[in-house]
Design a protein around this motif. Structure first.
Motif, PDB file in Angstrom:
ATOM      1  N   TRP A 138     100.813  36.522 102.426  1.00 53.12           N
ATOM      2  CA  TRP A 138     100.048  36.925 101.528  1.00 53.12           C
ATOM      3  C   TRP A 138      99.487  38.568 101.234  1.00 53.12           C
ATOM      4  O   TRP A 138      98.651  38.688  99.953  1.00 53.12           O
ATOM      5  CB  TRP A 138      98.462  36.045 102.345  1.00 53.12           C
ATOM      6  CG  TRP A 138      98.727  34.732 101.834  1.00 53.12           C
ATOM      7  CD1 TRP A 138      99.056  33.889 103.285  1.00 53.12           C
ATOM      8  CD2 TRP A 138      98.790  33.579 101.253  1.00 53.12           C
ATOM      9  NE1 TRP A 138      98.867  32.469 102.848  1.00 53.12           N
ATOM     10  CE2 TRP A 138      98.946  32.663 101.526  1.00 53.12           C
ATOM     11  CE3 TRP A 138      98.262  33.805  99.780  1.00 53.12           C
ATOM     12  CZ2 TRP A 138      99.280  31.282 100.610  1.00 53.12           C
ATOM     13  CZ3 TRP A 138      98.570  32.583  98.759  1.00 53.12           C
ATOM     14  CH2 TRP A 138      98.874  31.611  99.253  1.00 53.12           C
ATOM     15  N   ASN A 139     100.139  39.202 102.640  1.00 55.89           N
ATOM     16  CA  ASN A 139      99.306  40.648 102.031  1.00 55.89           C
ATOM     17  C   ASN A 139     100.500  41.398 102.447  1.00 55.89           C
ATOM     18  O   ASN A 139     101.417  41.052 103.664  1.00 55.89           O
ATOM     19  CB  ASN A 139      98.392  41.060 103.778  1.00 55.89           C
ATOM     20  CG  ASN A 139      98.860  40.130 104.615  1.00 55.89           C
ATOM     21  OD1 ASN A 139      99.214  41.052 105.313  1.00 55.89           O
ATOM     22  ND2 ASN A 139      97.380  39.587 105.346  1.00 55.89           N
ATOM     23  N   ASP A 140     100.523  43.236 102.600  1.00 60.56           N
ATOM     24  CA  ASP A 140     102.021  43.973 102.711  1.00 60.56           C
ATOM     25  C   ASP A 140     100.730  45.001 103.954  1.00 60.56           C
ATOM     26  O   ASP A 140     101.791  45.884 103.856  1.00 60.56           O
ATOM     27  CB  ASP A 140     101.388  44.573 101.905  1.00 60.56           C
ATOM     28  CG  ASP A 140     101.657  43.688 100.309  1.00 60.56           C
ATOM     29  OD1 ASP A 140     102.656  43.154 100.528  1.00 60.56           O
ATOM     30  OD2 ASP A 140     101.855  44.189  98.930  1.00 60.56           O
ATOM     31  N   ILE A 141     100.634  44.012 105.337  1.00 59.72           N
ATOM     32  CA  ILE A 141      99.738  44.402 106.340  1.00 59.72           C
ATOM     33  C   ILE A 141     101.520  44.720 107.086  1.00 59.72           C
ATOM     34  O   ILE A 141     101.832  43.865 107.332  1.00 59.72           O
ATOM     35  CB  ILE A 141      98.860  44.298 106.734  1.00 59.72           C
ATOM     36  CG1 ILE A 141      97.853  43.586 106.438  1.00 59.72           C
ATOM     37  CG2 ILE A 141      98.683  44.750 108.220  1.00 59.72           C
ATOM     38  CD1 ILE A 141      96.390  43.090 106.832  1.00 59.72           C
ATOM     39  N   ASP A 142     101.821  46.022 108.059  1.00 59.45           N
ATOM     40  CA  ASP A 142     102.247  47.072 108.432  1.00 59.45           C
ATOM     41  C   ASP A 142     102.047  46.082 110.173  1.00 59.45           C
ATOM     42  O   ASP A 142     101.489  46.294 110.301  1.00 59.45           O
ATOM     43  CB  ASP A 142     102.800  47.869 108.289  1.00 59.45           C
ATOM     44  CG  ASP A 142     103.060  48.468 107.121  1.00 59.45           C
ATOM     45  OD1 ASP A 142     104.312  47.751 106.211  1.00 59.45           O
ATOM     46  OD2 ASP A 142     103.101  49.906 106.474  1.00 59.45           O
ATOM     47  N   ALA A 143     103.645  45.332 110.533  1.00 57.29           N
ATOM     48  CA  ALA A 143     103.118  45.815 112.282  1.00 57.29           C
ATOM     49  C   ALA A 143     103.461  46.508 112.362  1.00 57.29           C
ATOM     50  O   ALA A 143     103.738  47.777 112.502  1.00 57.29           O
ATOM     51  CB  ALA A 143     103.878  44.814 112.275  1.00 57.29           C
ATOM     52  N   HIS A 144     102.137  46.800 113.285  1.00 55.96           N
ATOM     53  CA  HIS A 144     101.685  48.261 114.540  1.00 55.96           C
ATOM     54  C   HIS A 144     103.441  48.008 115.053  1.00 55.96           C
ATOM     55  O   HIS A 144     103.882  47.105 115.876  1.00 55.96           O
ATOM     56  CB  HIS A 144     100.901  48.315 115.647  1.00 55.96           C
ATOM     57  CG  HIS A 144     100.668  49.979 116.099  1.00 55.96           C
ATOM     58  ND1 HIS A 144     101.635  50.284 117.020  1.00 55.96           N
ATOM     59  CD2 HIS A 144      99.231  50.098 116.487  1.00 55.96           C
ATOM     60  CE1 HIS A 144     100.975  50.718 117.376  1.00 55.96           C
ATOM     61  NE2 HIS A 144     100.088  51.355 116.920  1.00 55.96           N
ATOM     62  N   PRO A 145     104.088  49.605 115.454  1.00 46.58           N
ATOM     63  CA  PRO A 145     105.155  49.623 116.294  1.00 46.58           C
ATOM     64  C   PRO A 145     105.786  48.868 116.985  1.00 46.58           C
ATOM     65  O   PRO A 145     106.352  48.683 117.937  1.00 46.58           O
ATOM     66  CB  PRO A 145     106.112  50.833 115.325  1.00 46.58           C
ATOM     67  CG  PRO A 145     104.783  51.403 114.356  1.00 46.58           C
ATOM     68  CD  PRO A 145     103.508  50.618 114.659  1.00 46.58           C
ATOM     69  N   ILE A 146     104.578  49.573 118.347  1.00 51.09           N
ATOM     70  CA  ILE A 146     104.658  48.161 119.213  1.00 51.09           C
ATOM     71  C   ILE A 146     104.168  47.711 119.378  1.00 51.09           C
ATOM     72  O   ILE A 146     105.553  47.142 120.131  1.00 51.09           O
ATOM     73  CB  ILE A 146     103.351  50.045 120.390  1.00 51.09           C
ATOM     74  CG1 ILE A 146     103.214  51.183 120.216  1.00 51.09           C
ATOM     75  CG2 ILE A 146     103.133  48.852 121.467  1.00 51.09           C
ATOM     76  CD1 ILE A 146     102.379  52.178 120.976  1.00 51.09           C
ATOM     77  N   GLN A 147     103.251  47.109 118.874  1.00 43.71           N
ATOM     78  CA  GLN A 147     103.179  45.436 119.129  1.00 43.71           C
ATOM     79  C   GLN A 147     104.247  44.661 118.351  1.00 43.71           C
ATOM     80  O   GLN A 147     104.720  44.192 118.715  1.00 43.71           O
ATOM     81  CB  GLN A 147     102.160  44.862 117.951  1.00 43.71           C
ATOM     82  CG  GLN A 147     101.388  46.296 118.477  1.00 43.71           C
ATOM     83  CD  GLN A 147     100.025  45.091 119.563  1.00 43.71           C
ATOM     84  OE1 GLN A 147     100.262  44.479 120.033  1.00 43.71           O
ATOM     85  NE2 GLN A 147      99.442  46.217 121.005  1.00 43.71           N
ATOM     86  N   ALA A 148     104.987  45.186 117.464  1.00 44.43           N
ATOM     87  CA  ALA A 148     106.708  44.361 116.631  1.00 44.43           C
ATOM     88  C   ALA A 148     106.580  45.056 118.196  1.00 44.43           C
ATOM     89  O   ALA A 148     107.917  44.112 118.003  1.00 44.43           O
ATOM     90  CB  ALA A 148     106.586  45.487 115.358  1.00 44.43           C
ATOM     91  N   SER A 149     106.799  45.752 118.600  1.00 41.10           N
ATOM     92  CA  SER A 149     108.306  46.157 119.973  1.00 41.10           C
ATOM     93  C   SER A 149     108.168  44.850 120.659  1.00 41.10           C
ATOM     94  O   SER A 149     108.767  43.623 121.669  1.00 41.10           O
ATOM     95  CB  SER A 149     107.871  47.934 120.842  1.00 41.10           C
ATOM     96  OG  SER A 149     108.652  47.805 119.464  1.00 41.10           O
ATOM     97  N   ILE A 150     106.609  44.454 121.037  1.00 44.24           N
ATOM     98  CA  ILE A 150     106.183  43.457 122.329  1.00 44.24           C
ATOM     99  C   ILE A 150     106.830  42.270 121.583  1.00 44.24           C
ATOM    100  O   ILE A 150     107.468  41.497 122.226  1.00 44.24           O
ATOM    101  CB  ILE A 150     104.314  43.865 122.674  1.00 44.24           C
ATOM    102  CG1 ILE A 150     104.326  44.981 122.816  1.00 44.24           C
ATOM    103  CG2 ILE A 150     104.332  42.495 123.489  1.00 44.24           C
ATOM    104  CD1 ILE A 150     102.609  45.043 123.298  1.00 44.24           C
TER     105      ILE A 150
END
Length: 235
Positions: A138-150
């Motif tokens: 529904w949106n274009d919010i990027d995953a935070h790189p650290i949170q994406a890594s977790i």
């Protein structure tokens, strides 16, 4: 609804609707009512969505009803949810549709709350992965790189082509960046590189090198960008 609980309290609640402070009166009368049926019905029809105390009700069925009719954040709902609902597969199915909707939203955002929820209820990781891969975006919010890594580490057993296709789509797309934006981005990523998975860093390196290759930069500008890209390497 009749299949879930009897409607002994329907007339009482209907009468309260005539009052200006309907919800406050209902809360005072029903949230801690001795009869589970009263608490169950109020969890269903509370105007602004269920109260945290209703999700934390001592009866799992009331907790389920409140969870499904809440407007609270996913984290708040799972924090208050009755433990038996999480532990019991049959009870978990009763929140299945709402849980999928919540994880669809969580995977559609920056992954901060997603990881907080999964820290609390890791049993729902398969649903999170499924919604990342197949849920509507529904949106274009990027995953935070650290949170994406977790999230990448915790979901390791579910990695496949569909996973990575969806996962990479959640990372910042630098294709349309201006030179100054790319510089700022690379400096920021470099500052947190020891908390970011190599796979994520390599993705940013590859995309940045491609950006540089396709740009019309002066040779000195190109070398400056390449130096910033090199800073993404572990040292």
């Amino acid at each position: 609804m009749e299949n879930l609980f009897n409607l002994n309290y329907k007339d009482e609640v209907e009468a309260l609707k005539e009052e200006e402070n309907f919800e406050a009166l209902g809360d005072a009368k029903y949230i801690n009512h001795h009869d589970k049926e009263a608490r169950l019905y109020w969890a269903f029809c509370r105007p602004s969505g269920s109260h945290p105390h209703q999700i934390a009700d001592s009866d799992p069925l009331v907790s389920i009803m409140a969870f499904n009719h809440s407007r609270l954040s996913a984290l708040s709902r799972f924090e208050h949810l009755h433990p038996q609902v999480i532990e019991n597969e049959t009870l978990r199915k009763k929140i299945g549709n709402r849980t999928r909707m919540l994880f669809r939203d969580l995977t559609d955002n920056d992954f901060v709350e997603l990881n907080q929820v999964l820290d609390l209820v890791p049993i729902f990781l398969p649903i999170a992965v499924n919604q990342l891969k197949y849920g509507r975006k529904w949106n274009d919010i990027d995953a935070h790189p650290i949170q994406a890594s977790i999230f990448l580490r915790r979901s390791k057993i579910y990695h496949d082509d569909d996973f990575f296709q969806s996962f990479y789509q959640k990372l910042t797309d630098i294709e349309e960046f201006e030179l100054s934006e790319l510089k700022t981005f690379l400096i920021e990523i470099s500052s947190m590189k020891h908390q970011i998975e190599p796979l994520v860093l390599n993705h940013f390196k590859e995309r940045s090198l491609l950006w540089s290759k396709n740009s019309n930069l002066h040779i000195l500008q190109r070398k400056g960008i390449e130096k910033l890209i090199e800073e993404l390497d572990f040292r």
